[in-house]
Every structure is written in C-alpha cells, then in structure tokens.
Design a protein around this motif. Structure first.
Motif, short mmCIF file in Angstrom:
data_model
loop_
_atom_site.label_atom_id
_atom_site.label_comp_id
_atom_site.label_asym_id
_atom_site.label_seq_id
_atom_site.Cartn_x
_atom_site.Cartn_y
_atom_site.Cartn_z
N PRO A 37 -37.48 -29.46 37.77
CA PRO A 37 -38.34 -29.60 36.79
C PRO A 37 -38.02 -29.56 35.30
O PRO A 37 -38.23 -30.39 34.48
CB PRO A 37 -39.52 -28.68 36.86
CG PRO A 37 -39.37 -28.28 38.49
CD PRO A 37 -37.94 -28.39 38.83
N THR A 38 -36.98 -28.51 34.92
CA THR A 38 -36.46 -28.28 33.64
C THR A 38 -35.65 -29.72 33.35
O THR A 38 -35.61 -30.14 32.12
CB THR A 38 -35.58 -26.97 33.42
OG1 THR A 38 -36.35 -26.07 33.96
CG2 THR A 38 -34.89 -26.87 32.09
N GLU A 39 -34.71 -30.17 34.18
CA GLU A 39 -33.82 -31.31 33.90
C GLU A 39 -34.82 -32.47 33.77
O GLU A 39 -34.22 -33.33 32.89
CB GLU A 39 -32.90 -31.51 35.00
CG GLU A 39 -31.97 -30.20 35.32
CD GLU A 39 -31.11 -30.37 36.42
OE1 GLU A 39 -29.83 -29.89 36.62
OE2 GLU A 39 -31.66 -31.02 37.53
N GLY A 55 -38.00 -27.78 43.78
CA GLY A 55 -38.42 -26.59 43.42
C GLY A 55 -39.21 -25.87 44.37
O GLY A 55 -39.55 -26.39 45.65
N ALA A 56 -40.01 -24.79 43.99
CA ALA A 56 -40.64 -24.20 45.01
C ALA A 56 -42.19 -24.57 44.67
O ALA A 56 -42.64 -24.49 43.54
CB ALA A 56 -40.65 -22.48 44.76
N THR A 69 -52.43 -35.35 48.02
CA THR A 69 -52.02 -33.77 47.71
C THR A 69 -51.63 -33.68 46.38
O THR A 69 -50.48 -34.55 46.23
CB THR A 69 -51.19 -33.66 48.94
OG1 THR A 69 -51.73 -34.02 50.34
CG2 THR A 69 -50.80 -31.96 48.97
N VAL A 70 -52.16 -32.68 46.09
CA VAL A 70 -51.58 -32.52 44.20
C VAL A 70 -51.22 -31.01 44.24
O VAL A 70 -52.00 -30.19 44.84
CB VAL A 70 -52.90 -32.68 43.27
CG1 VAL A 70 -52.46 -32.32 42.00
CG2 VAL A 70 -53.37 -34.07 43.33
N PHE A 71 -50.22 -30.98 43.82
CA PHE A 71 -49.62 -29.28 43.84
C PHE A 71 -48.50 -29.47 42.64
O PHE A 71 -48.38 -30.24 42.01
CB PHE A 71 -48.68 -28.94 45.34
CG PHE A 71 -47.77 -30.06 45.64
CD1 PHE A 71 -46.55 -29.70 45.50
CD2 PHE A 71 -48.03 -31.18 46.35
CE1 PHE A 71 -45.58 -30.55 45.75
CE2 PHE A 71 -46.83 -31.98 46.66
CZ PHE A 71 -45.73 -31.72 46.29
N ARG A 72 -48.07 -28.10 42.35
CA ARG A 72 -47.01 -28.06 41.49
C ARG A 72 -45.61 -27.39 41.89
O ARG A 72 -45.69 -26.62 42.89
CB ARG A 72 -47.54 -27.09 40.25
CG ARG A 72 -48.69 -27.63 39.46
CD ARG A 72 -49.01 -26.62 38.09
NE ARG A 72 -49.06 -25.32 38.29
CZ ARG A 72 -50.12 -24.86 38.76
NH1 ARG A 72 -51.47 -25.39 38.92
NH2 ARG A 72 -50.07 -23.51 38.88
N LEU A 73 -44.65 -28.04 41.40
CA LEU A 73 -43.27 -27.32 41.89
C LEU A 73 -42.67 -26.70 40.54
O LEU A 73 -42.62 -27.21 39.69
CB LEU A 73 -42.47 -28.68 42.08
CG LEU A 73 -42.39 -29.38 43.65
CD1 LEU A 73 -41.34 -30.45 43.68
CD2 LEU A 73 -42.25 -28.12 44.60
N ALA A 74 -41.93 -25.72 41.04
CA ALA A 74 -41.61 -24.79 39.77
C ALA A 74 -40.09 -24.41 39.92
O ALA A 74 -39.85 -24.24 41.35
CB ALA A 74 -42.32 -23.51 39.66
N ALA A 75 -39.41 -24.49 38.90
CA ALA A 75 -37.99 -23.85 39.27
C ALA A 75 -37.68 -23.49 37.82
O ALA A 75 -37.87 -23.96 36.83
CB ALA A 75 -36.86 -25.07 39.69
N HIS A 78 -40.15 -23.44 34.67
CA HIS A 78 -40.89 -24.78 34.46
C HIS A 78 -41.52 -25.31 35.58
O HIS A 78 -40.95 -25.25 36.94
CB HIS A 78 -39.80 -25.74 34.03
CG HIS A 78 -39.54 -25.64 32.59
ND1 HIS A 78 -38.33 -24.78 32.24
CD2 HIS A 78 -39.77 -26.15 31.44
CE1 HIS A 78 -38.06 -24.41 30.78
NE2 HIS A 78 -39.14 -25.47 30.26
N GLU A 79 -42.82 -25.68 35.46
CA GLU A 79 -43.51 -26.55 36.62
C GLU A 79 -43.82 -27.92 36.29
O GLU A 79 -43.79 -28.61 35.21
CB GLU A 79 -44.60 -25.71 36.56
CG GLU A 79 -44.48 -24.41 37.09
CD GLU A 79 -46.12 -23.75 37.30
OE1 GLU A 79 -47.06 -24.53 37.19
OE2 GLU A 79 -45.92 -22.57 37.36
N ILE A 80 -43.84 -28.87 37.28
CA ILE A 80 -44.31 -30.25 37.17
C ILE A 80 -45.35 -30.60 38.08
O ILE A 80 -45.15 -30.11 39.32
CB ILE A 80 -43.33 -31.07 37.48
CG1 ILE A 80 -42.09 -31.28 35.95
CG2 ILE A 80 -43.56 -32.51 37.67
CD1 ILE A 80 -40.98 -32.20 36.14
N THR A 81 -46.38 -31.01 37.66
CA THR A 81 -47.45 -31.59 38.82
C THR A 81 -46.86 -32.52 39.64
O THR A 81 -46.51 -33.48 39.25
CB THR A 81 -49.00 -31.91 37.90
OG1 THR A 81 -49.31 -30.75 37.15
CG2 THR A 81 -49.82 -32.22 39.03
N VAL A 82 -47.14 -32.67 41.25
CA VAL A 82 -46.74 -33.63 41.82
C VAL A 82 -48.03 -34.29 42.67
O VAL A 82 -48.96 -33.55 42.93
CB VAL A 82 -45.85 -33.05 42.78
CG1 VAL A 82 -45.42 -34.19 44.02
CG2 VAL A 82 -44.56 -32.57 42.42
#
Length: 135
Positions: A37-39, A55-56, A69-75, A78-82
């Motif tokens: 997500p940071t990159e 990410g997790a 399905t909506v979720f967030r990935l983090a690494a 930083h997080e991004i909504t998917v």
C-alpha cells in the motif's frame, strides 16, 4: 588456440547463451511481484496500471456490499481499501496475508478482479478425533 579449440569454445558459448535465454523465458511467467500500500500510494501515475497489491487483511474491515466484498489491506503502517466483485476464496480471513490484482481508482479504492490468499509453509495434519467418539 587451434581451430578445433575455438570451435568448441564458440559452441559452448552458444549452448550456454541458449540455455540462459530458455531459463529466462521460462521464469518470466512464473515470477510474481506485488506492491505494498505504501508503494502504491506513493506513485499517483499507477492509477491506470493493472498491478498486484499485497498486505494483511485488516481485522474488522471485511464487509459484503451488494455482491461485492470490501476490505482493507495493510502493510508498513499504510492501508488501502479494496473492493472486489464476487466472493473471495474460502481461505480468505481477517488477519490473513493476501494479494489482490486490479487497478487503483481515482477515488483511492483498489478495484480487484482477483484475490489470492497467501499460505504459510508449515503443514499441520488434521488433529485426530478425541478417543471414544465415533467418526
């Protein structure tokens, strides 16, 4: 160096170069890189490029929203909504490492076409049933 020696050396170079090209071509389709997500957030030009994001899955972020399905990935903090159309794999869970493939929209949401769940390398056989219970 004699002519037969040069010919053998040339043949060896051609064979090694050919082998290297075959190995390189074979690996092209098998190597799989993904971005964090940071990159992705740090490169606004990537908004139209199909990419993989890893990410997790953030605990408590998984929601079903009208066939999506909506979720967030983090690494790396930083997080991004998917947002993915359809149902993710059965092994998809909060806290699980995942890689999604799709495009980052102008709204900052990653629109995934595919969700892949990363598995650990440890195999644990199923636990035997407690003694005295029927199968």
């Amino acid at each position: 160096m004699s002519r037969p020696g040069r010919a053998r050396l040339a043949l060896a170079v051609v064979v090694l170069a050919g082998t290297a090209l075959l190995v390189h071509a074979g690996l092209q389709g098998t190597l799989s890189y993904y971005r964090t997500p940071t990159e992705l957030a740090g490169d606004p030009d990537d908004r139209t490029t199909r990419t993989r994001l890893g990410g997790a899955v953030v605990p408590g972020s998984v929601e079903q929203d009208g066939g999506q399905t909506v979720f967030r990935l983090a690494a790396d903090g930083h997080e991004i909504t998917v947002r993915q159309t359809g149902v993710p794999p059965d092994t998809f869970r909060a806290g699980q490492e995942a890689v999604v493939e799709g495009v980052l929209g102008s709204d900052g949401v990653f629109y995934a076409e595919q969700v892949l769940v990363k598995h650990g390398n440890d195999y644990r056989p199923p636990s035997p049933p407690p003694s005295g219970t029927a199968r």
